[in-house]
Design a protein around this motif. Sequence first.
Motif, mmCIF file in Angstrom:
data_model
loop_
_atom_site.group_PDB
_atom_site.id
_atom_site.type_symbol
_atom_site.label_atom_id
_atom_site.label_comp_id
_atom_site.label_asym_id
_atom_site.label_seq_id
_atom_site.Cartn_x
_atom_site.Cartn_y
_atom_site.Cartn_z
ATOM 1 N N ASP A 193 0.851 -1.191 0.000
ATOM 2 C CA ASP A 193 0.000 0.000 0.000
ATOM 3 C C ASP A 193 0.887 1.240 0.000
ATOM 4 O O ASP A 193 2.114 1.136 0.022
ATOM 5 C CB ASP A 193 -0.952 0.013 1.205
ATOM 6 N N TRP A 194 0.245 2.402 -0.028
ATOM 7 C CA TRP A 194 0.984 3.670 -0.059
ATOM 8 C C TRP A 194 1.600 4.023 1.290
ATOM 9 O O TRP A 194 2.372 4.970 1.394
ATOM 10 C CB TRP A 194 0.084 4.801 -0.526
ATOM 11 N N VAL A 195 1.270 3.285 2.318
ATOM 12 C CA VAL A 195 1.833 3.557 3.632
ATOM 13 C C VAL A 195 3.173 2.837 3.803
ATOM 14 O O VAL A 195 3.958 3.175 4.660
ATOM 15 C CB VAL A 195 0.828 3.165 4.744
ATOM 16 N N GLY A 196 3.450 1.849 2.941
ATOM 17 C CA GLY A 196 4.716 1.128 2.998
ATOM 18 C C GLY A 196 4.640 -0.233 3.636
ATOM 19 O O GLY A 196 5.665 -0.817 3.988
ATOM 20 N N THR A 197 3.444 -0.763 3.780
ATOM 21 C CA THR A 197 3.260 -2.111 4.320
ATOM 22 C C THR A 197 3.951 -3.116 3.402
ATOM 23 O O THR A 197 3.928 -2.963 2.181
ATOM 24 C CB THR A 197 1.753 -2.445 4.399
ATOM 25 N N ALA A 198 4.533 -4.138 3.981
ATOM 26 C CA ALA A 198 5.205 -5.163 3.185
ATOM 27 C C ALA A 198 4.216 -5.813 2.218
ATOM 28 O O ALA A 198 3.065 -6.085 2.581
ATOM 29 C CB ALA A 198 5.815 -6.222 4.091
ATOM 30 N N TYR A 199 4.674 -6.057 1.003
ATOM 31 C CA TYR A 199 3.834 -6.718 0.000
ATOM 32 C C TYR A 199 3.967 -8.234 0.149
ATOM 33 O O TYR A 199 5.046 -8.751 0.418
ATOM 34 C CB TYR A 199 4.245 -6.321 -1.421
ATOM 35 N N HIS A 200 2.861 -8.914 -0.051
ATOM 36 C CA HIS A 200 2.901 -10.371 -0.200
ATOM 37 C C HIS A 200 1.855 -10.763 -1.236
ATOM 38 O O HIS A 200 0.833 -10.080 -1.384
ATOM 39 C CB HIS A 200 2.692 -11.101 1.134
ATOM 40 N N PRO A 201 2.125 -11.813 -2.001
ATOM 41 C CA PRO A 201 1.180 -12.238 -3.041
ATOM 42 C C PRO A 201 -0.217 -12.433 -2.462
ATOM 43 O O PRO A 201 -0.377 -12.915 -1.348
ATOM 44 C CB PRO A 201 1.766 -13.558 -3.535
ATOM 45 N N GLY A 202 -1.185 -12.026 -3.210
ATOM 46 C CA GLY A 202 -2.572 -12.139 -2.774
ATOM 47 C C GLY A 202 -3.174 -10.823 -2.327
ATOM 48 O O GLY A 202 -4.391 -10.699 -2.235
ATOM 49 N N LEU A 203 -2.330 -9.827 -2.036
ATOM 50 C CA LEU A 203 -2.876 -8.519 -1.683
ATOM 51 C C LEU A 203 -3.545 -7.909 -2.907
ATOM 52 O O LEU A 203 -3.096 -8.111 -4.035
ATOM 53 C CB LEU A 203 -1.772 -7.591 -1.176
ATOM 54 N N PRO A 204 -4.607 -7.136 -2.714
ATOM 55 C CA PRO A 204 -5.336 -6.584 -3.855
ATOM 56 C C PRO A 204 -4.681 -5.361 -4.502
ATOM 57 O O PRO A 204 -5.140 -4.885 -5.524
ATOM 58 C CB PRO A 204 -6.683 -6.200 -3.248
ATOM 59 N N PHE A 205 -3.594 -4.865 -3.904
ATOM 60 C CA PHE A 205 -2.950 -3.648 -4.391
ATOM 61 C C PHE A 205 -1.452 -3.765 -4.170
ATOM 62 O O PHE A 205 -1.003 -4.397 -3.213
ATOM 63 C CB PHE A 205 -3.501 -2.437 -3.621
ATOM 64 N N ALA A 206 -0.689 -3.165 -5.038
ATOM 65 C CA ALA A 206 0.772 -3.159 -4.873
ATOM 66 C C ALA A 206 1.331 -1.822 -5.335
ATOM 67 O O ALA A 206 0.859 -1.246 -6.312
ATOM 68 C CB ALA A 206 1.406 -4.292 -5.677
ATOM 69 N N VAL A 207 2.322 -1.336 -4.613
ATOM 70 C CA VAL A 207 3.087 -0.161 -5.022
ATOM 71 C C VAL A 207 4.434 -0.678 -5.497
ATOM 72 O O VAL A 207 5.191 -1.263 -4.714
ATOM 73 C CB VAL A 207 3.254 0.841 -3.869
ATOM 74 N N SER A 208 4.695 -0.510 -6.779
ATOM 75 C CA SER A 208 5.934 -0.997 -7.373
ATOM 76 C C SER A 208 6.906 0.153 -7.578
ATOM 77 O O SER A 208 6.519 1.219 -8.063
ATOM 78 C CB SER A 208 5.649 -1.655 -8.722
ATOM 79 N N VAL A 209 8.151 -0.075 -7.197
ATOM 80 C CA VAL A 209 9.198 0.921 -7.345
ATOM 81 C C VAL A 209 10.275 0.330 -8.258
ATOM 82 O O VAL A 209 10.832 -0.721 -7.959
ATOM 83 C CB VAL A 209 9.815 1.298 -5.978
ATOM 84 N N HIS A 210 10.509 1.000 -9.375
ATOM 85 C CA HIS A 210 11.574 0.620 -10.304
ATOM 86 C C HIS A 210 12.534 1.791 -10.424
ATOM 87 O O HIS A 210 12.148 2.929 -10.197
ATOM 88 C CB HIS A 210 10.989 0.226 -11.664
ATOM 89 N N ARG A 211 13.764 1.499 -10.762
ATOM 90 C CA ARG A 211 14.797 2.535 -10.776
ATOM 91 C C ARG A 211 15.420 2.664 -12.168
ATOM 92 O O ARG A 211 15.617 1.672 -12.858
ATOM 93 C CB ARG A 211 15.872 2.170 -9.760
ATOM 94 N N GLN A 212 15.729 3.908 -12.499
ATOM 95 C CA GLN A 212 16.479 4.184 -13.721
ATOM 96 C C GLN A 212 17.952 3.901 -13.415
ATOM 97 O O GLN A 212 18.507 4.505 -12.511
ATOM 98 C CB GLN A 212 16.279 5.658 -14.120
ATOM 99 N N PRO A 213 18.578 2.966 -14.132
ATOM 100 C CA PRO A 213 19.991 2.646 -13.838
ATOM 101 C C PRO A 213 20.916 3.834 -14.037
ATOM 102 O O PRO A 213 20.627 4.767 -14.707
ATOM 103 C CB PRO A 213 20.325 1.544 -14.839
#
Length: 184
Positions: A164-184
Amino acid sequence: MSGLPVDADSIRERGPGVVAARFVAGRLARRGRVLVVGAGEGLAATALSRAGFAVVGVEDDPMLVAAARARDALTTWVAGADGKVALTGTRFDSALLGEEWILARRPGELASRLASVARHVRSGAELVAGLPTRATDSSDALALATYDRAALVAGLSYAARFGDWVGTAYHPGLPFAVSVHRQP
């Protein structure tokens, strides 16, 4: 970013845009430049601008851009071009990608959309996106593996994922995910 709420009641009251802004701000070491793509009504962009960030908000819908400009003179508002981001000049320290901007795409074009954003962020900058992982009556979903593949094709590297947007740890099965990708 003092004054920006993070609890569940605040998310319901003010919308996830304000909480997404706080999430992005919390990941930056300093007040810098943030690109908000698929800015919608502009809540996240406005919250970041008011907190001292230099913000450019990009939205495909010219009516939403006009309304955002009328409401918020701190943010630089740009009408997008069918999901592509084409700006000149400044490199950004972070990019926040709107859910609708990611989901409202033609099959196969997500990687090119992400690449169009990645061209505008500096090396080491993060692209942050919150996405539903399960379709509901009011929202489509995107498989995280599909998003991750598109990010890889766009030249981005995986950095982190939260539940979530609060920073809770993600685990499969959650209905929402915040993904962070980085520009190398």
